[in-house]
Scaffold this active site. Structure first.
Site, PDB file in Angstrom:
ATOM      1  N   TYR A 217       0.822  -1.220   0.000  1.00 30.85           N
ATOM      2  CA  TYR A 217       0.000   0.000   0.000  1.00 30.85           C
ATOM      3  C   TYR A 217       0.856   1.272   0.000  1.00 30.85           C
ATOM      4  O   TYR A 217       0.359   2.344   0.376  1.00 30.85           O
ATOM      5  CB  TYR A 217      -0.938  -0.013   1.207  1.00 30.85           C
TER       6      TYR A 217
ATOM      7  N   PHE B  50      -5.120   7.558   6.477  1.00 33.17           N
ATOM      8  CA  PHE B  50      -5.590   6.232   6.877  1.00 33.17           C
ATOM      9  C   PHE B  50      -4.529   5.147   6.708  1.00 33.17           C
ATOM     10  O   PHE B  50      -4.807   3.976   6.972  1.00 33.17           O
ATOM     11  CB  PHE B  50      -6.865   5.856   6.103  1.00 33.17           C
TER      12      PHE B  50
ATOM     13  N   ARG C 143     -13.307  -4.690 -10.770  1.00 33.78           N
ATOM     14  CA  ARG C 143     -13.608  -3.451 -10.034  1.00 33.78           C
ATOM     15  C   ARG C 143     -15.114  -3.184 -10.024  1.00 33.78           C
ATOM     16  O   ARG C 143     -15.665  -2.726  -9.022  1.00 33.78           O
ATOM     17  CB  ARG C 143     -12.818  -2.278 -10.620  1.00 33.78           C
TER      18      ARG C 143
ATOM     19  N   THR D  14     -15.469   1.714  -3.193  1.00 33.38           N
ATOM     20  CA  THR D  14     -14.640   1.522  -1.988  1.00 33.38           C
ATOM     21  C   THR D  14     -15.485   1.639  -0.723  1.00 33.38           C
ATOM     22  O   THR D  14     -15.334   0.851   0.203  1.00 33.38           O
ATOM     23  CB  THR D  14     -13.525   2.591  -1.964  1.00 33.38           C
TER      24      THR D  14
ATOM     25  N   ARG E 149     -18.939  -5.658  -2.312  1.00 33.08           N
ATOM     26  CA  ARG E 149     -18.875  -4.752  -1.155  1.00 33.08           C
ATOM     27  C   ARG E 149     -20.266  -4.403  -0.640  1.00 33.08           C
ATOM     28  O   ARG E 149     -20.458  -4.259   0.573  1.00 33.08           O
ATOM     29  CB  ARG E 149     -18.057  -3.506  -1.513  1.00 33.08           C
TER      30      ARG E 149
ATOM     31  N   ASN F 111     -13.421  -3.343   3.879  1.00 32.74           N
ATOM     32  CA  ASN F 111     -14.276  -3.416   2.685  1.00 32.74           C
ATOM     33  C   ASN F 111     -14.110  -4.711   1.891  1.00 32.74           C
ATOM     34  O   ASN F 111     -14.379  -4.762   0.706  1.00 32.74           O
ATOM     35  CB  ASN F 111     -14.098  -2.164   1.815  1.00 32.74           C
TER      36      ASN F 111
ATOM     37  N   HIS G 103      -9.886  -6.343  -2.312  1.00 29.70           N
ATOM     38  CA  HIS G 103      -9.043  -5.409  -3.072  1.00 29.70           C
ATOM     39  C   HIS G 103      -8.924  -5.931  -4.491  1.00 29.70           C
ATOM     40  O   HIS G 103      -8.830  -7.144  -4.698  1.00 29.70           O
ATOM     41  CB  HIS G 103      -7.641  -5.322  -2.456  1.00 29.70           C
TER      42      HIS G 103
ATOM     43  N   GLU H 243       1.441  -6.192  -8.501  1.00 34.98           N
ATOM     44  CA  GLU H 243       0.801  -6.799  -7.330  1.00 34.98           C
ATOM     45  C   GLU H 243       0.846  -8.328  -7.409  1.00 34.98           C
ATOM     46  O   GLU H 243       1.116  -8.990  -6.408  1.00 34.98           O
ATOM     47  CB  GLU H 243      -0.643  -6.289  -7.213  1.00 34.98           C
TER      48      GLU H 243
END
Ligand code: CMP
Length: 140
Positions: free
Chosen positions: A51, A59, A87, A93, A104, A114, A117, A128
């Site tokens: 991240y 956050f 997505r 989000t 979600r 949530n 990812h 990733e």
């Protein structure tokens, strides 16, 4: 349409509620194939690296603490237009803003907790995936 791969995490809030199968069913019903998957605990350095793009955000520390708070399931998903498709399937989000029928909307607890990812772009997906899988672990 191009066959793509995207990287997915089923987050600690979802594994804690035994939702891996329910989320995987939504992924498969949404037209994506799970071509690699493993359940593990992310280390603090791994979470901070993963991240890093958010490291200046207020956050960030809470997010990293949350991601190491319990097991996750990391996955590679494959399909036509997989990055955008996943997505859309995840939803916004903030679960309060997520559309009906999305993961979600169905399962997330908050903006932080949530449930899932997904990569946001092809270059991100490549990076990733490489953080968690070697090529011979991905079987399409
Ligand atoms: P994810 O798709 O994993 O990418 C970054 C994560 O940061 C996001 O999901 C949320 O879990 C978290 N996040 C984004 N915005 C906020 C926020 N305003 N407050 C707390 N966490 C956030």
């Amino acid at each position: 349409m191009a066959v793509e791969r995207t990287f997915s995490i089923i987050k600690p809030d979802a594994t804690a509620r035994n939702l891996t199968g329910a989320i995987n069913a939504m992924i498969e019903q949404g037209g994506l194939r799970i071509v690699a998957q493993k359940r593990l605990c992310i280390s603090l350095p791994q979470a901070r690296k993963f991240y890093a793009v958010h490291k200046e955000r207020p956050f960030f520390n809470d997010l990293v603490d949350f991601m190491v708070s319990g097991p996750v399931v990391v996955q590679v998903l494959e399909g036509d237009n997989a990055i955008a498709k996943y997505r859309e399937l995840m939803g916004a989000t903030d679960p309060a803003k997520a559309a009906p029928g999305t993961i979600r909307k169905a399962h997330a607890k908050s903006i932080q907790e949530n449930s899932v990812h997904g990569s946001d772009a092809p270059e991100t997906a490549v990076k990733e995936i490489a953080q968690f899988f070697s090529d011979n672990e991905i079987v399409g």
